[in-house]
Scaffold this motif. Sequence first.
Motif, PDB file in Angstrom:
ATOM      1  N   SER A 117      16.083  25.791  52.055  1.00 57.13           N
ATOM      2  CA  SER A 117      15.212  24.607  51.598  1.00 57.13           C
ATOM      3  C   SER A 117      14.890  24.707  50.109  1.00 57.13           C
ATOM      4  N   PRO A 118      14.071  23.546  49.759  1.00 59.82           N
ATOM      5  CA  PRO A 118      13.726  23.508  48.410  1.00 59.82           C
ATOM      6  C   PRO A 118      13.082  24.536  48.025  1.00 59.82           C
ATOM      7  N   ALA A 119      11.974  24.881  48.691  1.00 62.93           N
ATOM      8  CA  ALA A 119      11.163  25.970  48.509  1.00 62.93           C
ATOM      9  C   ALA A 119      11.791  27.359  48.392  1.00 62.93           C
ATOM     10  N   GLU A 120      12.892  27.261  49.275  1.00 61.85           N
ATOM     11  CA  GLU A 120      13.570  28.790  49.073  1.00 61.85           C
ATOM     12  C   GLU A 120      14.517  28.783  47.745  1.00 61.85           C
ATOM     13  N   ILE A 121      15.005  27.679  47.395  1.00 62.02           N
ATOM     14  CA  ILE A 121      15.630  27.513  46.238  1.00 62.02           C
ATOM     15  C   ILE A 121      14.904  27.829  45.061  1.00 62.02           C
ATOM     16  N   GLU A 122      13.615  27.234  45.041  1.00 68.74           N
ATOM     17  CA  GLU A 122      12.570  27.435  43.760  1.00 68.74           C
ATOM     18  C   GLU A 122      12.059  29.020  43.810  1.00 68.74           C
ATOM     19  N   THR A 123      12.137  29.466  45.032  1.00 65.93           N
ATOM     20  CA  THR A 123      11.702  31.065  45.123  1.00 65.93           C
ATOM     21  C   THR A 123      12.950  32.030  44.498  1.00 65.93           C
ATOM     22  N   ALA A 124      14.029  31.417  44.641  1.00 65.66           N
ATOM     23  CA  ALA A 124      15.173  32.350  44.281  1.00 65.66           C
ATOM     24  C   ALA A 124      15.305  32.030  42.725  1.00 65.66           C
ATOM     25  N   GLN A 125      14.969  31.019  42.231  1.00 63.58           N
ATOM     26  CA  GLN A 125      15.035  30.648  40.695  1.00 63.58           C
ATOM     27  C   GLN A 125      14.018  31.370  39.983  1.00 63.58           C
ATOM     28  N   ALA A 126      12.794  31.268  40.479  1.00 62.09           N
ATOM     29  CA  ALA A 126      11.535  32.087  40.087  1.00 62.09           C
ATOM     30  C   ALA A 126      12.064  33.564  39.910  1.00 62.09           C
ATOM     31  N   MET A 133      23.793  29.879  46.619  1.00 61.64           N
ATOM     32  CA  MET A 133      22.783  28.871  47.232  1.00 61.64           C
ATOM     33  C   MET A 133      23.784  28.009  48.195  1.00 61.64           C
ATOM     34  N   ASN A 134      23.293  28.143  49.316  1.00 60.32           N
ATOM     35  CA  ASN A 134      24.047  27.124  50.437  1.00 60.32           C
ATOM     36  C   ASN A 134      22.952  25.922  50.875  1.00 60.32           C
ATOM     37  N   ASN A 135      23.706  25.167  51.602  1.00 63.78           N
ATOM     38  CA  ASN A 135      23.054  23.863  52.199  1.00 63.78           C
ATOM     39  C   ASN A 135      21.926  24.078  52.949  1.00 63.78           C
ATOM     40  N   SER A 136      21.776  25.348  53.736  1.00 61.88           N
ATOM     41  CA  SER A 136      20.889  25.723  54.784  1.00 61.88           C
ATOM     42  C   SER A 136      19.688  25.986  53.845  1.00 61.88           C
TER      43      SER A 136
END
Length: 67
Positions: A6-15, A1-4
């Motif tokens: 988005s919250p949606a991308e982070i949630e998608t990766a976690q899901a 995970m990097n600072n670039s």
Amino acid sequence: MNNSQSPAEIETAQAKAQAQEKRNELMEQASYAAQSAKASMQQAGQQIKEKAQVATEAVKNATGMNK
């Protein structure tokens, strides 16, 4: 995970990671179930074989074929 990301991308990766973990768990459970079923079927087959052998001997004895 990097600072670039988005919250949606982070949630998608976690899901995706959670879904993969759940898939792995289900596959492991299915494997154990299949192994257990195989062992049960082998045991049942052995019991049937033994009973058939006993029945065969009983028929041979009853008909005098064992003498």
